[in-house]
Scaffold this motif. Structure first.
Motif, short mmCIF file in Angstrom:
data_model
loop_
_atom_site.label_atom_id
_atom_site.label_comp_id
_atom_site.label_asym_id
_atom_site.label_seq_id
_atom_site.Cartn_x
_atom_site.Cartn_y
_atom_site.Cartn_z
N CYS A 24 20.75 56.78 13.53
CA CYS A 24 20.51 55.35 13.39
C CYS A 24 21.79 54.64 12.97
CB CYS A 24 19.42 55.09 12.35
SG CYS A 24 17.81 55.78 12.77
N HIS A 25 22.49 55.23 12.03
CA HIS A 25 23.76 54.67 11.57
C HIS A 25 24.77 54.62 12.72
CE1 HIS A 25 27.04 53.60 8.94
NE2 HIS A 25 27.73 54.61 9.44
N ALA A 26 24.82 55.68 13.52
CA ALA A 26 25.76 55.72 14.65
C ALA A 26 25.47 54.59 15.64
CB ALA A 26 25.69 57.07 15.35
N VAL A 27 24.20 54.37 15.95
CA VAL A 27 23.83 53.32 16.91
C VAL A 27 24.13 51.93 16.35
CG1 VAL A 27 21.85 52.22 18.05
CG2 VAL A 27 22.13 54.69 18.16
N THR A 28 23.76 51.69 15.10
CA THR A 28 24.03 50.38 14.52
C THR A 28 25.53 50.14 14.37
OG1 THR A 28 23.67 51.21 12.27
CG2 THR A 28 21.80 50.15 13.37
N SER A 29 26.30 51.20 14.08
CA SER A 29 27.76 51.07 13.99
C SER A 29 28.35 50.72 15.35
CB SER A 29 28.37 52.37 13.47
OG SER A 29 28.02 52.58 12.14
N LEU A 30 27.85 51.35 16.41
CA LEU A 30 28.33 51.04 17.76
C LEU A 30 28.13 49.57 18.07
CD1 LEU A 30 29.36 51.74 20.61
CD2 LEU A 30 26.99 52.35 21.19
#
Length: 105
Positions: A24-30
């Protein structure tokens, strides 16, 4: 109208997450790196999070966990991490974000 659909239609990009989820963090960071101001709903911190999680599971065709991250662009369910990253690597995510009004450049 169910709560997930209502929330997903209020912004160009909506991400349903869990606070302890690395993907989730990776997607929101992207999205942040792309300049997208996504609405992020952490289901584990929302009193109605369990209900929304069940709604997301139904929308995903009854697949088992995990149901987060669940990404909506332009009110349409795009999918999770694999789908978003695949779209990004194929050069299809940015045009999709532009069409939804999430990016202007």
């Amino acid at each position: 109208m169910d709560r997930v659909t209502k929330l997903a239609s209020e912004r160009a990009v909506v991400v349903f997450t869990a606070s302890n989820c690395g993907m989730c963090h990776a997607v929101t960071s992207l999205f942040g790196e792309l300049g997208v101001n996504a609405a992020v709903y952490e289901l584990d911190k929302d009193p109605r999070g369990r209900d929304m999680e069940r709604e997301l599971a139904r929308k995903l065709g009854g697949r088992g966990p995990p149901v987060v991250p669940a990404v909506f662009i332009g009110g349409n369910l795009v999918g999770g991490t694999n789908r978003v990253m695949s779209l990004h690597l194929a050069g299809e995510l940015v045009p999709m974000l532009k069409n939804a009004g999430a990016l202007w450049l």
